[in-house]
Design a protein around this motif. Structure first.
Motif, PDB file in Angstrom:
ATOM      1  N   GLU A  15     -16.806  15.332  26.784  1.00 29.49           N
ATOM      2  CA  GLU A  15     -17.310  15.686  28.109  1.00 29.49           C
ATOM      3  C   GLU A  15     -18.168  14.594  28.733  1.00 29.49           C
ATOM      4  O   GLU A  15     -18.301  14.529  29.949  1.00 29.49           O
ATOM      5  CB  GLU A  15     -18.086  16.996  28.048  1.00 29.49           C
ATOM      6  N   LEU A  16     -18.737  13.734  27.912  1.00 32.69           N
ATOM      7  CA  LEU A  16     -19.556  12.630  28.409  1.00 32.69           C
ATOM      8  C   LEU A  16     -18.703  11.417  28.753  1.00 32.69           C
ATOM      9  O   LEU A  16     -19.013  10.678  29.678  1.00 32.69           O
ATOM     10  CB  LEU A  16     -20.608  12.232  27.365  1.00 32.69           C
ATOM     11  N   MET A  17     -17.627  11.240  28.015  1.00 34.55           N
ATOM     12  CA  MET A  17     -16.818  10.029  28.120  1.00 34.55           C
ATOM     13  C   MET A  17     -15.342  10.391  28.355  1.00 34.55           C
ATOM     14  O   MET A  17     -14.494  10.161  27.493  1.00 34.55           O
ATOM     15  CB  MET A  17     -16.978   9.205  26.841  1.00 34.55           C
ATOM     16  N   PRO A  18     -15.017  10.935  29.521  1.00 34.94           N
ATOM     17  CA  PRO A  18     -13.633  11.339  29.766  1.00 34.94           C
ATOM     18  C   PRO A  18     -12.694  10.132  29.817  1.00 34.94           C
ATOM     19  O   PRO A  18     -13.107   9.014  30.141  1.00 34.94           O
ATOM     20  CB  PRO A  18     -13.704  12.042  31.120  1.00 34.94           C
ATOM     21  N   ILE A  19     -11.449  10.406  29.483  1.00 36.31           N
ATOM     22  CA  ILE A  19     -10.410   9.378  29.566  1.00 36.31           C
ATOM     23  C   ILE A  19      -9.726   9.523  30.917  1.00 36.31           C
ATOM     24  O   ILE A  19      -9.299  10.610  31.302  1.00 36.31           O
ATOM     25  CB  ILE A  19      -9.410   9.535  28.408  1.00 36.31           C
ATOM     26  N   LEU A  20      -9.652   8.408  31.637  1.00 32.59           N
ATOM     27  CA  LEU A  20      -9.087   8.385  32.984  1.00 32.59           C
ATOM     28  C   LEU A  20      -7.957   7.361  33.030  1.00 32.59           C
ATOM     29  O   LEU A  20      -8.040   6.311  32.394  1.00 32.59           O
ATOM     30  CB  LEU A  20     -10.176   8.006  33.997  1.00 32.59           C
ATOM     31  N   THR A  21      -6.930   7.654  33.796  1.00 32.30           N
ATOM     32  CA  THR A  21      -5.792   6.750  33.911  1.00 32.30           C
ATOM     33  C   THR A  21      -5.871   5.989  35.230  1.00 32.30           C
ATOM     34  O   THR A  21      -5.998   6.596  36.295  1.00 32.30           O
ATOM     35  CB  THR A  21      -4.470   7.535  33.818  1.00 32.30           C
ATOM     36  N   ILE A  22      -5.787   4.666  35.126  1.00 31.70           N
ATOM     37  CA  ILE A  22      -5.833   3.792  36.294  1.00 31.70           C
ATOM     38  C   ILE A  22      -4.675   2.810  36.179  1.00 31.70           C
ATOM     39  O   ILE A  22      -4.588   2.069  35.199  1.00 31.70           O
ATOM     40  CB  ILE A  22      -7.171   3.041  36.385  1.00 31.70           C
ATOM     41  N   GLY A  23      -3.791   2.849  37.146  1.00 34.34           N
ATOM     42  CA  GLY A  23      -2.645   1.944  37.120  1.00 34.34           C
ATOM     43  C   GLY A  23      -1.784   2.095  35.883  1.00 34.34           C
ATOM     44  O   GLY A  23      -1.257   1.113  35.369  1.00 34.34           O
ATOM     45  N   GLY A  24      -1.664   3.313  35.376  1.00 40.80           N
ATOM     46  CA  GLY A  24      -0.844   3.566  34.212  1.00 40.80           C
ATOM     47  C   GLY A  24      -1.494   3.245  32.879  1.00 40.80           C
ATOM     48  O   GLY A  24      -0.874   3.401  31.833  1.00 40.80           O
ATOM     49  N   GLU A  25      -2.748   2.816  32.901  1.00 42.81           N
ATOM     50  CA  GLU A  25      -3.473   2.483  31.670  1.00 42.81           C
ATOM     51  C   GLU A  25      -4.655   3.429  31.503  1.00 42.81           C
ATOM     52  O   GLU A  25      -5.316   3.783  32.472  1.00 42.81           O
ATOM     53  CB  GLU A  25      -3.970   1.037  31.734  1.00 42.81           C
ATOM     54  N   ASP A  26      -4.934   3.820  30.258  1.00 42.90           N
ATOM     55  CA  ASP A  26      -6.037   4.731  29.977  1.00 42.90           C
ATOM     56  C   ASP A  26      -7.340   3.982  29.737  1.00 42.90           C
ATOM     57  O   ASP A  26      -7.366   2.964  29.028  1.00 42.90           O
ATOM     58  CB  ASP A  26      -5.720   5.589  28.752  1.00 42.90           C
ATOM     59  N   PHE A  27      -8.407   4.510  30.340  1.00 41.87           N
ATOM     60  CA  PHE A  27      -9.748   3.954  30.228  1.00 41.87           C
ATOM     61  C   PHE A  27     -10.721   5.061  29.853  1.00 41.87           C
ATOM     62  O   PHE A  27     -10.522   6.220  30.219  1.00 41.87           O
ATOM     63  CB  PHE A  27     -10.192   3.342  31.557  1.00 41.87           C
ATOM     64  N   VAL A  28     -11.788   4.699  29.174  1.00 43.29           N
ATOM     65  CA  VAL A  28     -12.860   5.626  28.838  1.00 43.29           C
ATOM     66  C   VAL A  28     -14.013   5.373  29.798  1.00 43.29           C
ATOM     67  O   VAL A  28     -14.455   4.223  29.966  1.00 43.29           O
ATOM     68  CB  VAL A  28     -13.339   5.435  27.385  1.00 43.29           C
ATOM     69  N   LEU A  29     -14.506   6.415  30.440  1.00 41.69           N
ATOM     70  CA  LEU A  29     -15.675   6.304  31.303  1.00 41.69           C
ATOM     71  C   LEU A  29     -16.917   6.275  30.422  1.00 41.69           C
ATOM     72  O   LEU A  29     -17.177   7.203  29.661  1.00 41.69           O
ATOM     73  CB  LEU A  29     -15.749   7.490  32.265  1.00 41.69           C
TER      74      LEU A  29
END
Length: 102
Positions: free
Chosen positions: A52-66
């Motif tokens: 919940e603190l570090m959601p995984i987000l997809t940007i340009g088809g690649e996954d990133f951790v916030l």
């Protein structure tokens, strides 16, 4: 703009090319924005991710951790162009901030 992802003009970390703007747009007259870095998921130890603190987000088809825990004020002049609008993920982003400071 809030919930937009920006490339950094001078990124020193290859696995953290972006930040996401978390600041209310009503404060647009300030010279800084509250941003948090986005790190490539492939470079993060999965055991260190707090969902919940570090959601995984997809940007340009690649996954990133916030990396919400690393949120900080950043000069607007250091932000490059926007590469994504994650307004559709507003509840996830707000929940991550709430987990940090709530």
């Amino acid at each position: 703009m809030r919930h937009h992802v920006y490339i950094l003009k001078q990124s020193k970390h290859r696995d953290r090319p972006y930040v996401i703007d978390l600041q209310n747009n009503l404060l647009s007259d300030l010279g800084t924005r509250l941003v948090a870095p986005l790190q490539r998921l492939a470079s993060v130890n999965a055991g260190e991710i707090i969902d919940e603190l570090m959601p995984i987000l997809t940007i340009g088809g690649e996954d990133f951790v916030l990396l919400t825990q690393e949120a900080a004020a950043y000069p607007i002049k250091g932000l490059g162009h926007a590469v994504a609008d994650l307004t559709s993920q507003a509840s996830v982003l707000t929940n991550a901030l709430d987990r940090l400071v709530g």
